[in-house]
Design an enzyme around this catalytic site. Structure first.
Site, PDB file in Angstrom:
ATOM      1  N   GLN A 108       3.697  -2.559  -0.841  1.00 43.35           N
ATOM      2  CA  GLN A 108       2.253  -2.478  -1.104  1.00 43.35           C
ATOM      3  C   GLN A 108       1.799  -3.588  -2.053  1.00 43.35           C
ATOM      4  OE1 GLN A 108       4.348   0.115  -1.076  1.00 43.35           O
ATOM      5  NE2 GLN A 108       3.359   2.027  -0.492  1.00 43.35           N
ATOM      6  N   ASN A 133       3.336   8.261 -10.006  1.00 41.53           N
ATOM      7  CA  ASN A 133       2.828   7.058  -9.338  1.00 41.53           C
ATOM      8  C   ASN A 133       3.973   6.505  -8.484  1.00 41.53           C
ATOM      9  OD1 ASN A 133       0.614   5.170  -8.938  1.00 41.53           O
ATOM     10  ND2 ASN A 133       1.864   3.659 -10.000  1.00 41.53           N
ATOM     11  N   ARG A 192      -3.622   4.682   2.704  1.00 47.89           N
ATOM     12  CA  ARG A 192      -2.756   5.171   1.626  1.00 47.89           C
ATOM     13  C   ARG A 192      -3.425   4.817   0.301  1.00 47.89           C
ATOM     14  NH1 ARG A 192      -2.874   0.961  -0.823  1.00 47.89           N
ATOM     15  NH2 ARG A 192      -1.372   1.860  -2.250  1.00 47.89           N
ATOM     16  N   GLY A 193      -2.854   5.365  -0.788  1.00 47.62           N
ATOM     17  CA  GLY A 193      -3.494   5.237  -2.090  1.00 47.62           C
ATOM     18  C   GLY A 193      -4.240   6.535  -2.374  1.00 47.62           C
ATOM     19  N   ALA A 194      -4.062   7.076  -3.584  1.00 46.45           N
ATOM     20  CA  ALA A 194      -4.518   8.445  -3.855  1.00 46.45           C
ATOM     21  C   ALA A 194      -6.011   8.685  -3.575  1.00 46.45           C
ATOM     22  CB  ALA A 194      -4.147   8.809  -5.293  1.00 46.45           C
ATOM     23  N   ARG A 211       0.212  14.544   2.991  1.00 47.55           N
ATOM     24  CA  ARG A 211       1.045  13.936   1.940  1.00 47.55           C
ATOM     25  C   ARG A 211       0.973  14.840   0.703  1.00 47.55           C
ATOM     26  NH1 ARG A 211       0.755   7.692   0.880  1.00 47.55           N
ATOM     27  NH2 ARG A 211       2.901   8.078   0.229  1.00 47.55           N
ATOM     28  N   ASP A 262      -1.099   8.825  -8.932  1.00 48.97           N
ATOM     29  CA  ASP A 262      -1.303   9.768  -7.828  1.00 48.97           C
ATOM     30  C   ASP A 262      -1.585  11.172  -8.315  1.00 48.97           C
ATOM     31  OD1 ASP A 262       0.346   7.442  -6.632  1.00 48.97           O
ATOM     32  OD2 ASP A 262      -0.576   8.498  -4.936  1.00 48.97           O
TER      33      ASP A 262
HETATM   34  O1  MRU Z   1       2.516   5.611  -1.102  1.00 43.23           O
HETATM   35  P1  MRU Z   1       1.185   5.029  -1.491  1.00 43.23           P
HETATM   36  O2  MRU Z   1       1.014   3.604  -1.092  1.00 43.23           O
HETATM   37  O3  MRU Z   1       0.033   5.909  -1.061  1.00 43.23           O
HETATM   38  O4  MRU Z   1       1.230   5.069  -3.062  1.00 43.23           O
HETATM   39  C1  MRU Z   1       0.127   4.622  -3.772  1.00 43.23           C
HETATM   40  C2  MRU Z   1       0.336   4.537  -5.205  1.00 43.23           C
HETATM   41  O5  MRU Z   1       1.327   4.985  -5.746  1.00 43.23           O
HETATM   42  C3  MRU Z   1      -0.779   3.967  -5.976  1.00 43.23           C
HETATM   43  O6  MRU Z   1      -0.301   3.263  -7.068  1.00 43.23           O
HETATM   44  C4  MRU Z   1      -1.629   5.151  -6.454  1.00 43.23           C
HETATM   45  O7  MRU Z   1      -2.082   5.893  -5.349  1.00 43.23           O
HETATM   46  C5  MRU Z   1      -2.761   4.723  -7.216  1.00 43.23           C
HETATM   47  S1  MRU Z   1      -3.932   3.991  -6.160  1.00 43.23           S
HETATM   48  C6  MRU Z   1      -5.393   3.995  -6.881  1.00 43.23           C
END
Ligand code: MRU
Length: 298
Positions: A162, A213, A35-37, A69, A203
């Protein structure tokens, strides 16, 4: 095969998930193994390369990965970048490019920190979320290495934690002094003067600077504005979506309500949109962008 670190089990357990097809990579993204963009974009790129190697139907593989996603624009961005050359070498180059962009933007963002900064961050925008180094956590890391950071408050980030699981784990490894807080503690800690700035990842950043985000970022931005505290967004250009005019057009993922509670009906929007007017600066690998973002992000 695409091998992913299972982020769902961290920090208690370090385990891998092995994906044998694009559908399995898509499943790993959907269930938040990864996970994470930027990290889901990189995983999707490897997933498409795997599909090509296995002789899968590439249009179908791309569709499955793109649908895994909806909010982070890095996912369609990475798939588009793979279309001409869906090879492992291309995926690796894209991966290395994302890590390099993180290093560059972290150095730019560190310039926003004064000596002794006490920062707050939300969710996880570290190496785990970016396939290496980190965006917001990269900025904290660069500021720490320059002797500018006193300590970090880490929002636990309900419902999947997270912050409490992943950001805290990463900051511990970097040796950065930190304290995890309940998300709802940010307001009173700001009021007590214990927070100098807020730094988050993103994101999807629309052309006007509105930024999606992790859910709770918008609340933080409102709180920060009320207390006269700057909120900075740190993200690579792969997160900037100039084709989306403003935040109202960003798709917001609604996840399984059971992540919030299994006992009662629940709502579980996974992201929110922070209006550009509440963001003091957006930092990309190109530098520090200030309002008006419609001009500075172009
Ligand atoms: O649902 P997630 O854990 O994928 O969400 C991630 C976030 O919102 C992060 O803050 C975002 O992706 C930035 S990560 C570089």
């Amino acid at each position: 095969m695409v091998v992913l670190l299972d982020q769902r089990l961290l920090p208690e357990e370090v385990a891998e998930v092995r994906c044998e097809s694009a559908a399995e990579v898509a499943g790993a993204i959907r269930t938040m193994v990864v996970r994470g963009a930027p990290a889901i974009g990189v995983a999707a790129a490897y997933g498409l390369a795997l599909a090509a190697l296995r002789g899968e139907d590439l249009a179908e593989a791309e569709r499955a990965l793109a649908d895994s996603r909806p909010t982070a624009v890095n996912l369609p961005w990475a798939l588009a970048a793979m279309r001409e050359d869906p090879t492992p070498a291309r995926a690796r180059a894209l991966h290395e490019g994302e890590v390099e962009r993180c290093r560059l933007m972290a150095a730019h963002a560190a310039e926003l920190f004064a000596p002794g900064t006490r920062a707050l961050t939300h969710c996880n925008a570290g190496g785990l979320a970016t396939a290496g180094y980190g965006s917001a956590v990269g900025a904290l890391r660069a500021a720490w290495e320059r002797g500018l950071l006193e300590r970090v408050l880490v929002d636990e980030t309900r419902p999947l934690l997270q912050g409490a699981r992943l950001t805290a784990w990463e900051l511990e490894q970097l040796g950065v002094p930190q304290a995890v807080i309940a998300d709802s503690a940010a307001a009173s800690l700001m009021a007590r003067g214990e927070i100098d700035l807020v730094v988050t990842g993103a994101d999807r950043i629309a052309a006007n600077g509105d930024t999606a985000n992790k859910i709770g970022t918008y609340s933080l931005a409102v709180l920060a504005a009320h207390h006269g505290i700057a909120l900075y967004v740190v993200a690579p250009s792969s997160t900037v979506d100039l084709a989306t005019a403003d935040g109202s057009a960003i798709p917001i993922e609604e996840r399984d309500p059971a992540e919030v509670t299994g006992r009662f009906p629940a709502r579980n929007p996974a992201f929110d949109v922070t209006p550009a007017g509440l963001i003091a600066a957006i930092v990309t690998e190109r530098g520090v962008h200030r309002p008006p973002y419609a001009e500075s992000l172009r």
